[in-house]
Design a protein around this motif. Sequence first.
Motif, short mmCIF file in Angstrom:
data_model
loop_
_atom_site.label_atom_id
_atom_site.label_comp_id
_atom_site.label_asym_id
_atom_site.label_seq_id
_atom_site.Cartn_x
_atom_site.Cartn_y
_atom_site.Cartn_z
N LEU A 13 0.83 -1.21 0.00
CA LEU A 13 0.00 0.00 0.00
C LEU A 13 0.87 1.26 0.00
O LEU A 13 0.58 2.21 -0.73
N ALA A 14 1.92 1.26 0.80
CA ALA A 14 2.82 2.42 0.84
C ALA A 14 3.54 2.58 -0.51
O ALA A 14 3.74 3.70 -0.99
N GLY A 15 3.95 1.49 -1.12
CA GLY A 15 4.60 1.56 -2.42
C GLY A 15 3.67 2.09 -3.50
O GLY A 15 4.09 2.88 -4.36
N ALA A 16 2.42 1.67 -3.46
CA ALA A 16 1.45 2.20 -4.42
C ALA A 16 1.23 3.69 -4.18
O ALA A 16 1.08 4.47 -5.13
N GLY A 17 1.22 4.09 -2.92
CA GLY A 17 1.07 5.51 -2.60
C GLY A 17 2.22 6.34 -3.14
O GLY A 17 2.01 7.45 -3.64
N ILE A 18 3.44 5.82 -3.06
CA ILE A 18 4.59 6.53 -3.62
C ILE A 18 4.45 6.66 -5.13
O ILE A 18 4.70 7.72 -5.71
N GLY A 19 4.02 5.58 -5.77
CA GLY A 19 3.84 5.63 -7.23
C GLY A 19 2.77 6.61 -7.64
O GLY A 19 2.93 7.35 -8.62
N TRP A 20 1.68 6.66 -6.90
CA TRP A 20 0.60 7.59 -7.23
C TRP A 20 1.02 9.04 -6.96
O TRP A 20 0.60 9.94 -7.68
N LEU A 21 1.84 9.26 -5.94
CA LEU A 21 2.33 10.61 -5.69
C LEU A 21 3.24 11.10 -6.82
O LEU A 21 3.18 12.26 -7.21
N LEU A 22 4.08 10.21 -7.32
CA LEU A 22 5.02 10.62 -8.36
C LEU A 22 4.37 10.79 -9.72
O LEU A 22 4.65 11.75 -10.43
N THR A 23 3.50 9.85 -10.10
CA THR A 23 2.94 9.90 -11.45
C THR A 23 1.63 10.69 -11.53
O THR A 23 1.39 11.37 -12.51
N GLY A 24 0.79 10.55 -10.53
CA GLY A 24 -0.51 11.21 -10.58
C GLY A 24 -1.52 10.46 -11.41
O GLY A 24 -2.58 10.98 -11.74
N ARG A 25 -1.21 9.21 -11.77
CA ARG A 25 -2.11 8.38 -12.58
C ARG A 25 -2.14 6.97 -12.02
O ARG A 25 -1.19 6.52 -11.39
N PHE A 26 -3.24 6.28 -12.30
CA PHE A 26 -3.33 4.87 -11.92
C PHE A 26 -2.60 3.99 -12.92
O PHE A 26 -1.88 3.09 -12.56
N ILE A 27 -2.78 4.26 -14.21
CA ILE A 27 -2.19 3.45 -15.27
C ILE A 27 -1.31 4.36 -16.13
O ILE A 27 -1.75 5.40 -16.57
N VAL A 28 -0.08 3.93 -16.33
CA VAL A 28 0.83 4.68 -17.18
C VAL A 28 0.76 4.11 -18.58
O VAL A 28 1.00 2.94 -18.80
N MET A 29 0.37 4.94 -19.54
CA MET A 29 0.23 4.51 -20.92
C MET A 29 1.19 5.31 -21.80
O MET A 29 1.35 6.51 -21.62
N ASN A 30 1.81 4.63 -22.74
CA ASN A 30 2.70 5.30 -23.68
C ASN A 30 1.89 5.81 -24.87
O ASN A 30 1.11 5.07 -25.46
N ARG A 31 2.11 7.05 -25.21
CA ARG A 31 1.43 7.63 -26.38
C ARG A 31 2.43 7.77 -27.50
O ARG A 31 3.56 8.18 -27.29
N LYS A 32 1.99 7.46 -28.71
CA LYS A 32 2.88 7.55 -29.87
C LYS A 32 2.74 8.87 -30.57
O LYS A 32 1.82 9.54 -30.58
#
Length: 53
Positions: free
Chosen positions: A34-53
């Motif tokens: 849960l803490a690791g997910a919180g760090i990821g959400w703080l840094l990215t601001g998104r649930f799913i990271v998608m690459n755009r072409k």
Amino acid sequence: MNKIRILGLISLVVGLIGIFFLERYDLEFLFGILAGAGIGWLLTGRFIVMNRK
């Protein structure tokens, strides 16, 4: 701050409190995730990271 970053901050705080105050290793592992997910959400601001072409 958007809503996901606020959720990330809350989950990080709850995860860290759970890690420091619990003695059961299985729950500490879940609070660590849960803490690791919180760090990821703080840094990215998104649930799913998608690459755009």
